[in-house]
Design a protein around this motif. Sequence first.
Motif, PDB file in Angstrom:
ATOM      1  N   VAL A   9     100.447  66.612  58.196  1.00 40.70           N
ATOM      2  CA  VAL A   9      99.031  66.239  58.163  1.00 40.70           C
ATOM      3  C   VAL A   9      98.614  66.231  56.698  1.00 40.70           C
ATOM      4  N   ASP A  10      98.459  65.037  56.136  1.00 39.74           N
ATOM      5  CA  ASP A  10      98.294  64.898  54.690  1.00 39.74           C
ATOM      6  C   ASP A  10      96.847  64.851  54.227  1.00 39.74           C
ATOM      7  N   THR A  11      95.935  64.351  55.075  1.00 41.58           N
ATOM      8  CA  THR A  11      94.603  63.985  54.616  1.00 41.58           C
ATOM      9  C   THR A  11      93.494  64.555  55.491  1.00 41.58           C
ATOM     10  N   TYR A  12      92.279  64.450  54.963  1.00 39.27           N
ATOM     11  CA  TYR A  12      91.085  64.854  55.721  1.00 39.27           C
ATOM     12  C   TYR A  12      90.943  63.995  56.975  1.00 39.27           C
ATOM     13  N   ARG A  13      91.072  62.687  56.822  1.00 37.76           N
ATOM     14  CA  ARG A  13      90.949  61.796  57.976  1.00 37.76           C
ATOM     15  C   ARG A  13      92.040  62.068  59.010  1.00 37.76           C
ATOM     16  N   GLY A  14      93.258  62.290  58.529  1.00 41.45           N
ATOM     17  CA  GLY A  14      94.344  62.594  59.452  1.00 41.45           C
ATOM     18  C   GLY A  14      94.092  63.859  60.239  1.00 41.45           C
ATOM     19  N   THR A  15      93.484  64.862  59.590  1.00 41.03           N
ATOM     20  CA  THR A  15      93.180  66.124  60.272  1.00 41.03           C
ATOM     21  C   THR A  15      92.047  65.940  61.261  1.00 41.03           C
ATOM     22  N   ARG A  16      91.005  65.237  60.834  1.00 35.02           N
ATOM     23  CA  ARG A  16      89.807  65.079  61.658  1.00 35.02           C
ATOM     24  C   ARG A  16      90.034  64.142  62.845  1.00 35.02           C
ATOM     25  N   GLU A  17      90.768  63.053  62.638  1.00 38.53           N
ATOM     26  CA  GLU A  17      90.930  62.046  63.691  1.00 38.53           C
ATOM     27  C   GLU A  17      92.332  62.013  64.292  1.00 38.53           C
ATOM     28  N   GLY A  18      93.348  62.049  63.427  1.00 37.06           N
ATOM     29  CA  GLY A  18      94.710  61.901  63.911  1.00 37.06           C
ATOM     30  C   GLY A  18      95.215  63.082  64.711  1.00 37.06           C
ATOM     31  N   VAL A  19      94.895  64.284  64.253  1.00 31.22           N
ATOM     32  CA  VAL A  19      95.411  65.481  64.921  1.00 31.22           C
ATOM     33  C   VAL A  19      94.924  65.589  66.369  1.00 31.22           C
ATOM     34  N   PRO A  20      93.618  65.467  66.650  1.00 32.34           N
ATOM     35  CA  PRO A  20      93.191  65.532  68.057  1.00 32.34           C
ATOM     36  C   PRO A  20      93.828  64.449  68.925  1.00 32.34           C
ATOM     37  N   ASN A  21      94.024  63.250  68.364  1.00 30.45           N
ATOM     38  CA  ASN A  21      94.689  62.194  69.132  1.00 30.45           C
ATOM     39  C   ASN A  21      96.119  62.585  69.474  1.00 30.45           C
ATOM     40  N   LEU A  22      96.822  63.164  68.505  1.00 31.17           N
ATOM     41  CA  LEU A  22      98.210  63.572  68.744  1.00 31.17           C
ATOM     42  C   LEU A  22      98.291  64.697  69.771  1.00 31.17           C
ATOM     43  N   VAL A  23      97.380  65.642  69.695  1.00 28.43           N
ATOM     44  CA  VAL A  23      97.355  66.731  70.677  1.00 28.43           C
ATOM     45  C   VAL A  23      97.212  66.155  72.089  1.00 28.43           C
ATOM     46  N   ARG A  24      96.306  65.198  72.242  1.00 32.87           N
ATOM     47  CA  ARG A  24      96.082  64.589  73.561  1.00 32.87           C
ATOM     48  C   ARG A  24      97.324  63.839  74.042  1.00 32.87           C
ATOM     49  N   ILE A  25      97.930  63.037  73.167  1.00 28.80           N
ATOM     50  CA  ILE A  25      99.107  62.252  73.548  1.00 28.80           C
ATOM     51  C   ILE A  25     100.281  63.159  73.904  1.00 28.80           C
ATOM     52  N   LEU A  26     100.528  64.158  73.085  1.00 26.14           N
ATOM     53  CA  LEU A  26     101.650  65.063  73.335  1.00 26.14           C
ATOM     54  C   LEU A  26     101.457  65.834  74.636  1.00 26.14           C
ATOM     55  N   LYS A  27     100.230  66.278  74.890  1.00 22.05           N
ATOM     56  CA  LYS A  27      99.947  66.988  76.139  1.00 22.05           C
ATOM     57  C   LYS A  27     100.213  66.084  77.342  1.00 22.05           C
ATOM     58  N   GLN A  28      99.782  64.830  77.249  1.00 18.29           N
ATOM     59  CA  GLN A  28      99.971  63.891  78.353  1.00 18.29           C
ATOM     60  C   GLN A  28     101.452  63.668  78.658  1.00 18.29           C
ATOM     61  N   HIS A  29     102.281  63.776  77.638  1.00 19.35           N
ATOM     62  CA  HIS A  29     103.711  63.513  77.814  1.00 19.35           C
ATOM     63  C   HIS A  29     104.550  64.794  77.868  1.00 19.35           C
ATOM     64  N   GLN A  30     103.872  65.927  77.975  1.00 19.99           N
ATOM     65  CA  GLN A  30     104.552  67.229  78.073  1.00 19.99           C
ATOM     66  C   GLN A  30     105.570  67.405  76.948  1.00 19.99           C
ATOM     67  N   ALA A  31     105.145  67.025  75.755  1.00 22.33           N
ATOM     68  CA  ALA A  31     105.984  67.151  74.571  1.00 22.33           C
ATOM     69  C   ALA A  31     105.407  68.217  73.650  1.00 22.33           C
ATOM     70  N   ASN A  32     106.268  68.989  73.041  1.00 21.52           N
ATOM     71  CA  ASN A  32     105.816  69.999  72.089  1.00 21.52           C
ATOM     72  C   ASN A  32     106.047  69.479  70.676  1.00 21.52           C
ATOM     73  N   ALA A  33     105.451  70.147  69.690  1.00 17.07           N
ATOM     74  CA  ALA A  33     105.566  69.707  68.300  1.00 17.07           C
ATOM     75  C   ALA A  33     105.052  70.811  67.394  1.00 17.07           C
ATOM     76  N   THR A  34     105.347  70.689  66.112  1.00 20.16           N
ATOM     77  CA  THR A  34     104.822  71.581  65.083  1.00 20.16           C
ATOM     78  C   THR A  34     103.917  70.774  64.163  1.00 20.16           C
ATOM     79  N   PHE A  35     102.681  71.256  63.978  1.00 22.40           N
ATOM     80  CA  PHE A  35     101.725  70.627  63.066  1.00 22.40           C
ATOM     81  C   PHE A  35     101.736  71.383  61.737  1.00 22.40           C
TER      82      PHE A  35
END
Length: 312
Positions: free
Chosen positions: A10-36
């Motif tokens: 997570v490199d940027t303010y925009r990535g943290t504010r917008e990208g991270v919540p989107n990734l959390v939602r997508i990963l949860k939907q696909h039962q995938a884990n990850a490290t942020f």
Amino acid sequence: MPTIVLKIDVDTYRGTREGVPNLVRILKQHQANATFLFSLGKDHTGWAMRRVFRPGFFSKVSRTSVLEHYGFKTLMYGVLLPGPDIGKLCVEEMRSTKRAGFECGIHTWDHVVWQDNVRKRGEQWTRKQMGLAYERFQEIFGAPPKTYGAAGWQMNPEAFAQLDRYQIQYASDGRAMLKPDGSLANPLAGPYRLRHQGHVYDCIQMPTTLPTLDELLGIEIDGKVIDESNIAQHLLQLTAEPRNHVFTMHAELEGQKLAPILIELLNGWAEQGYQCVSMGQYFTQLRDQELPIHDLNWAELPGRSGELIALN
């Protein structure tokens, strides 16, 4: 079952504010884990424009549509606009990621400052930069970090020593060498212990073994240009033979306009029999293994400008 370790820079303010919540939602939907892995200081993305004299920089920028993915405002941070303090303004996004069950670790304090300077800086500078990130992480999460992943795959010997002082047991600070098509130059490349000038560090390194999306987009392989319509299938070809991999994503890419590609990858990896896991989960498989030892090495990778920490 083979694993794909999903590591999200997570490199940027925009990535943290917008990208991270989107990734959390997508990963949860696909039962995938990850490290942020979070950048915790100010966003000075605009300073990266100083890299224009680095070989390969213009080629990469033109291929990956930096303006489209990062946005004009982000590219002005540190130039015409003050850099927003990510660790102060995005506390809730970071804590929500942890509450959602995802492992969180340190990426850097100031991404551009670290990536562009760490290789040539000494002990005092390195300790200060890492100390700022370490303290901010504890302020946000109430506990010390368990893992780390270097910004731009850039480190120096003092930085590796500092990881050991922080008792960080596993990190992903480097890359496995790749062929021009993104396949592994050494099929045996994987986790290792790092050695420099005879000293072996305690922290286990989990090198990224697959090319990133921004390294593949726009390049020509076997007479075919890799674009958003076929990049997922190309990566799935690279994982067709079962083995453990580490894949680095970026919140600014897979968490935003390239999210459909991530979804295609997650579905494809599930069909190939992979389990998507965090770095912490992968570490539990490694902690009792006797891992190979490799010397600190720098090299260029296809699709990326400048030298990175890489397996020799």
